[in-house]
Write an enzyme that holds these catalytic residues in place. Structure first.
Site, mmCIF file in Angstrom:
data_model
loop_
_atom_site.group_PDB
_atom_site.id
_atom_site.type_symbol
_atom_site.label_atom_id
_atom_site.label_comp_id
_atom_site.label_asym_id
_atom_site.label_seq_id
_atom_site.Cartn_x
_atom_site.Cartn_y
_atom_site.Cartn_z
ATOM 1 N N PRO A 63 0.543 -1.107 0.112
ATOM 2 C CA PRO A 63 0.240 -0.163 0.174
ATOM 3 C C PRO A 63 0.651 1.099 -0.474
ATOM 4 O O PRO A 63 2.531 1.249 0.816
ATOM 5 C CB PRO A 63 -0.764 -0.353 1.253
ATOM 6 N N LEU A 64 -0.120 2.249 -0.821
ATOM 7 C CA LEU A 64 1.309 3.749 -1.342
ATOM 8 C C LEU A 64 0.129 4.253 -0.462
ATOM 9 O O LEU A 64 -0.125 4.219 -2.319
ATOM 10 C CB LEU A 64 2.155 3.458 -1.981
ATOM 11 N N GLY A 115 10.698 -4.009 3.102
ATOM 12 C CA GLY A 115 12.251 -2.645 3.457
ATOM 13 C C GLY A 115 13.071 -3.423 2.361
ATOM 14 O O GLY A 115 13.293 -3.884 2.376
ATOM 15 N N CYS A 174 2.579 3.120 9.982
ATOM 16 C CA CYS A 174 2.577 4.016 9.215
ATOM 17 C C CYS A 174 3.153 5.518 10.440
ATOM 18 O O CYS A 174 2.826 5.714 11.739
ATOM 19 C CB CYS A 174 1.383 5.232 8.951
ATOM 20 N N SER A 186 8.245 -1.622 -2.408
ATOM 21 C CA SER A 186 6.964 -0.307 -2.211
ATOM 22 C C SER A 186 7.898 0.842 -3.325
ATOM 23 O O SER A 186 7.472 1.295 -3.828
ATOM 24 C CB SER A 186 7.334 -0.212 -0.490
ATOM 25 N N ARG A 187 9.012 1.462 -2.831
ATOM 26 C CA ARG A 187 9.346 2.464 -3.110
ATOM 27 C C ARG A 187 10.009 2.222 -4.006
ATOM 28 O O ARG A 187 10.033 2.932 -5.423
ATOM 29 C CB ARG A 187 10.632 3.183 -2.239
ATOM 30 N N GLN A 191 -6.878 -1.856 2.692
ATOM 31 C CA GLN A 191 -5.645 -1.398 4.143
ATOM 32 C C GLN A 191 -6.808 -0.201 4.983
ATOM 33 O O GLN A 191 -7.382 0.877 4.538
ATOM 34 C CB GLN A 191 -4.277 -0.733 3.564
HETATM 35 C C1 LIG Z 1 5.022 7.804 -0.897
HETATM 36 C C2 LIG Z 1 4.903 6.197 0.641
HETATM 37 C C3 LIG Z 1 3.521 6.075 0.793
HETATM 38 C C4 LIG Z 1 2.985 5.028 1.895
HETATM 39 N N1 LIG Z 1 1.783 4.478 1.586
HETATM 40 C C5 LIG Z 1 1.320 3.750 2.812
HETATM 41 C C6 LIG Z 1 0.352 3.441 2.956
HETATM 42 O O1 LIG Z 1 -0.192 3.846 2.678
HETATM 43 N N2 LIG Z 1 0.211 2.324 3.782
HETATM 44 C C7 LIG Z 1 1.631 1.468 4.628
HETATM 45 O O2 LIG Z 1 1.336 0.345 5.415
HETATM 46 N N3 LIG Z 1 2.663 1.242 4.145
HETATM 47 C C8 LIG Z 1 2.581 3.179 3.180
HETATM 48 N N4 LIG Z 1 3.905 3.086 3.182
HETATM 49 C C9 LIG Z 1 5.642 2.258 3.588
HETATM 50 C C10 LIG Z 1 5.783 1.331 2.138
HETATM 51 O O3 LIG Z 1 4.639 1.045 2.381
HETATM 52 C C11 LIG Z 1 6.818 0.681 3.496
HETATM 53 O O4 LIG Z 1 6.595 -0.310 4.575
HETATM 54 C C12 LIG Z 1 8.415 1.291 2.419
HETATM 55 O O5 LIG Z 1 7.763 2.068 1.784
HETATM 56 C C13 LIG Z 1 9.248 0.355 3.319
HETATM 57 O O6 LIG Z 1 9.599 -0.408 1.890
HETATM 58 P P1 LIG Z 1 10.325 0.338 0.847
HETATM 59 O O7 LIG Z 1 12.296 0.552 1.979
HETATM 60 O O8 LIG Z 1 10.622 -0.980 0.141
HETATM 61 O O9 LIG Z 1 10.456 1.423 0.453
HETATM 62 C C14 LIG Z 1 4.434 4.317 2.119
HETATM 63 C C15 LIG Z 1 5.492 4.536 1.983
HETATM 64 C C16 LIG Z 1 5.765 5.408 1.209
HETATM 65 C C17 LIG Z 1 7.164 5.731 0.963
#
Ligand SMILES: Cc1cc2nc3c(=O)[nH]c(=O)nc-3n(C[C@H](O)[C@H](O)[C@H](O)COP(=O)(O)O)c2cc1C
Length: 352
Positions: free
Chosen positions: A31-32, A216, A115, A239-240, A85
């Site tokens: 989820p993002l 992560g 979050c 995610s990112r 979510q």
């Molecule tokens: C722009 C953005 C929005 C996010 N929105 C959510 C969200 O709505 N719900 C959630 O559980 N995590 C959210 N996250 C966290 C990501 O899902 C993830 O846990 C985090 O970025 C770590 O993974 P990564 O290091 O591969 O980016 C968000 C992260 C980013 C950067």
């Protein structure tokens, strides 16, 4: 070159079982917020038809008072598997919201306990639940009681380095009835900085019976394989790494299933995807979609000579026609000059 060990291939060949629900992929699209709307998920799904996707997080208190489905909770009846979510700290509101998620067609409901944003944590939601495990347990119990679909939790390893409590917390979530847990290997204090501490995810996996998903720093096929090897996790969540790159989940899924790497999209193909993304966002959300598209467009335009200039132009588009013209010009330029791949630092990307 990444290789897939026979052990890992065999371990991941079976479907991922989330309670009674089975998923034919071990790679999940996270989820993002502000990103994983129906349009983005459609682009990811094209390359990863089996993967579980998540909506952006939805505020259960908002749903309680407005009683109307927000656009961020909308699910396409053809998109499966899909998880909605939710975030909040009130078990009763979350239970009610979970029932709305079922009505919308969710296969699972996920509770956000990770979050880090102040606006969310100061109201008791997101990662602040790591400091209040009793409420977190009450939430899971209430939601499990309210719906028949599996309930899952996404969280971090702790509030700060001094308060890493994921082992106890994860056990509690499992005992309360969660059917899967996703662990982002950072503390709340870390935000998104510093490397994710995958070692904690491995320790969680050792003590739980429900599936554990590692999250992560999942930026490549290589990272996903290393993480799965190191942690023993049941799957990985991207995610990112998917920002401006809706190909990643499919690339990892393909590799885990076949042991071979997909050919990566060229910059022209990435810009063609950006073009489609912009068009679809406009059709789905109108001018608001165009404003939201600006950041997406700048994420797509990277890694080739002239990308910084293109990002500058795309970050201020006022309407869809203007955006399409700029992208088409970028595609034309790449097609005629040939493209030269360049490394860009994160700071260069953020500046645009
Ligand atoms: C722009 C953005 C929005 C996010 N929105 C959510 C969200 O709505 N719900 C959630 O559980 N995590 C959210 N996250 C966290 C990501 O899902 C993830 O846990 C985090 O970025 C770590 O993974 P990564 O290091 O591969 O980016 C968000 C992260 C980013 C950067």
């Amino acid at each position: 070159m990444t290789s897939l060990s026979p052990n890992l291939k065999a371990r991941l060949a079976k479907p991922l079982k989330i309670g009674h629900f089975e998923v034919k992929s071990r790679v999940l699209q996270s989820p993002l917020s502000g990103v994983t709307d129906l349009v983005f998920r459609r682009l990811v799904r094209r390359h990863a038809p089996d993967s579980m996707m998540y909506t952006e997080m939805v505020n259960a208190t908002g749903l309680h008072y407005v009683k109307q489905l927000p656009k961020i909770m909308e699910v396409d009846p053809n998109e499966r598997p899909i998880s909605i979510q939710l975030f909040d700290c009130r078990p009763d509101f979350l239970a009610e919201a979970a029932q709305m998620a079922v009505a919308e067609g969710a296969d699972t409901v996920d509770i956000n306990m990770g979050c880090p944003v102040n606006k969310i944590t100061k109201n008791g939601g997101g990662s602040s639940l790591l400091r209040d495990p009793e409420t977190a347990e009450a939430i899971v119990r209430a939601v499990v009681k309210a719906v028949k679909i599996p309930v899952t939790v996404k969280t971090r390893i702790g509030w700060t380095d001094q308060e890493i409590n994921i082992l106890d917390f994860a056990k509690r979530m499992e005992a309360a009835g969660a059917q899967m847990i996703t662990v982002h290997g950072r503390t709340r204090a870390q935000g998104y900085n510093g490397p994710a501490k995958w070692e904690w995810i491995g320790r969680v996996k050792e003590i739980l019976s429900i599936p554990v998903i590692a999250n992560g720093d999942m930026f490549s096929v290589d990272a996903a394989v290393r993480c799965l090897e190191q942690t023993g996790a049941d799957g990985v969540m991207c995610s990112r790494g998917t920002l401006g790159y809706p190909f990643l989940v499919g690339e990892i899924d393909h590799f885990l299933k076949t042991g071979t790497e997909k050919v990566k999209p060229t910059p022209i193909e990435r810009l063609e995807c950006a073009r489609e993304h912009l068009q679809m966002l406009w059709e789905y959300k109108g001018d608001r979609g165009v404003r939201q598209a600006r950041k997406h467009m700048t994420w797509y335009a990277k890694g080739f000579a002239g990308a910084a200039d293109l990002r500058g132009q795309l970050s201020v588009i006022e309407n869809v026609a203007q955006g399409l013209v700029i992208i088409d010009r970028g595609i034309d330029r790449l097609a005629h000059s040939g493209w030269q791949e360049i490394e860009e630092s994160e700071s260069q990307l953020v500046e645009a």
